[in-house]
Design a protein around this motif. Structure first.
Motif: not given
Length: 480
Positions: A118-132, A157-165
């Protein structure tokens, strides 16, 4: 801001659920949402802000069309892990390949391995987001200044998010802070705001941040329904209770026992049904149509209205005792025109969302488009903005920008106020003439913002409707 990672745990295997819950449930970095079917997992993806799906392949029906494959397109930012039985290893490999899962692993799986994966999958997802994001910002920085440099869209990231808000405005930050407090209680919640502001999204966010998050949440729109129909939907009925009742109906209150029910357009219920709802809120009693006995249900009620209930109470159209019972917490969602600073981040959010849905790569949005969007009043609020962005993403060129030519015709009438729009004339005009010039511009700008809705413009300018009409006549203003 939300700090924990939301994990959708999709399985009906009791042993696997117990191990995964033991691995992640006690960790404050994770919030586990249990899903017993693909359909439930798909619904949760659209209701809350998920970060990881842990899916049991034994629950997947179609190897090529399933919740993981769909999430790859509709929610590319959500990491995906697949677990399956050893006997179905080949099938698991096929599902994982189509869904672009981080890994697929055969059950039984040790607790520590689940935690590590779970930890490694989330880390890879975050790296992919930063790359995009970096790729997009690099492309934008090389353009001919058709984009404003927007720091809030950076990798941090400059916005806040409360679920889908999604928001950056102080008004929404305060609202979401109140909603988080409400989520930790068992009190009823009353959400008020104009149509399209996101009342149901806020209700779902409250539910999924409460202790009831793994219990059902049901939604019922109370508008345009007869008392008998609404009573049947909420309280249920027995077979033969009325014409057409060919079988028993449980009712949403009993179906949501232990969970939450969201009653939209609560202002539309009749005086007689208000009495039934009040009794349920006071005693938790449910009496189905045609039944002789009472049942009890432990349900948290979140109600919403696009009409101010307090004014309806003053007019005698809504029961005062029911109003006070519903407003354990009272939340008001501001209209989008009251928080224009949220428009750029919402635009960015919707572009990323729908570019993934339609499989189209959109580099960004030009500053001309953002200026038009920010100057528009959006009578339909966030829902109208989302519809507009979805349409523009669909018609934009592959690998191109969303430009002014992609906007709907309604934006042709929107005037973007220049920074010097209220500069004083420098032609020797008298003070009276300069004041009249500024007044004319202010009245014109307000009318355009509200699409010549004179009541709203008058309210914004602090004038009576007659006073505004006089100024329109005095300055010869016309709706172009």
């Amino acid at each position: 801001m939300q700090t924990e990672h939301t994990v959708l745990l999709v399985s009906a295997d009791a042993d696997f659920l117990a191990t995964a819950t033991e691995a992640l449930g006690a960790d404050q970095d994770y919030r586990l949402i249990h899903c017993r079917s693909e359909q439930e997992a798909a619904a949760r993806l659209n209701e809350l802000q998920a970060h990881l799906i842990i899916c049991d392949a034994d629950l997947i029906g179609d190897e090529s069309a399933n919740v993981l494959v769909s999430a790859r397109i509709s929610h590319p930012h959500v990491a995906r892990l697949l677990f399956g039985s050893t006997a179905a290893a080949e099938r698991c490999a096929g599902i994982a390949r189509r869904a672009a899962s981080y890994l697929y692993v055969m059950k039984p799986v040790p607790r520590d391995l689940i935690r590590l994966l779970a930890k490694r999958a989330l880390e890879l997802s975050e790296l992919s987001r930063r790359h995009r994001v970096l790729s997009r910002e690099l492309k934008i920085s090389m353009d001919d200044d058709i984009f404003a440099q927007r720091e809030e869209f950076s990798v941090k990231g400059g916005w806040s998010q409360f679920e889908k808000l999604v928001y950056v405005s102080a008004k929404m930050a305060e609202l979401c802070a109140e909603a988080r407090q409400a989520a930790q209680t068992e009190l009823p919640v009353l959400i008020q705001g104009e149509t399209g502001t996101g009342k149901e999204l806020l209700a779902r966010a409250i539910h999924f941040n409460s202790k009831r998050m793994n219990s059902p949440m049901h939604v019922q729109n109370c508008g345009g329904m007869s008392d008998d129909t609404l009573h049947s939907e909420l309280f249920g009925h027995l077979r033969g209770a009325f014409t057409g009742a060919v079988s028993d109906r449980l009712g949403l209150f009993r179906a949501a026992d232990g969970g939450t029910i969201f009653l939209d357009e609560i202002s539309e219920i009749s005086p007689s049904f208000q009495v039934s709802l009040l009794r349920f809120l006071q005693e938790g009693e449910v009496k189905p149509l045609g039944a002789d006995r009472l049942y009890h249900a432990d349900v948290r009620v979140i109600a919403a209205s696009n009409r101010p209930l307090e004014k309806l109470v003053e007019k005698g159209e809504f029961r005062r005792d029911l109003y006070y019972r519903l407003k354990g917490f009272e939340l008001h969602i501001p209209a989008l025109r009251e928080r224009p600073e949220d428009i750029p981040v919402l635009t960015e959010f919707f572009v990323e969302k729908y570019a993934g849905v339609v499989g189209r790569r959109v580099v960004g949005v030009t500053k001309d488009v953002l200026a038009k969007l920010e100057a528009y009043a959006f009578p339909g609020n966030v829902r109208e903005l989302e519809t507009e962005i979805r349409r523009m993403v669909a018609v934009a060129e592959q690998g191109g920008y969303i430009a002014a030519r992609h906007l709907s015709p309604v934006f042709d009438r929107v005037t973007v106020r220049r920074d010097d729009a209220f500069d004083l004339p420098a032609d020797g005009s008298s003070l009276k003439q300069m004041v009249e010039t500024l007044e004319k511009r202010a009245v014109t700008a307000s009318l355009q913002r509200h699409h010549w809705n004179q009541s709203r413009a008058a309210d914004e300018l602090g004038l009576s409707r007659v006073g505004l009409a006089n100024k329109i006549k005095r300055y010869g203003l016309q709706n172009a």
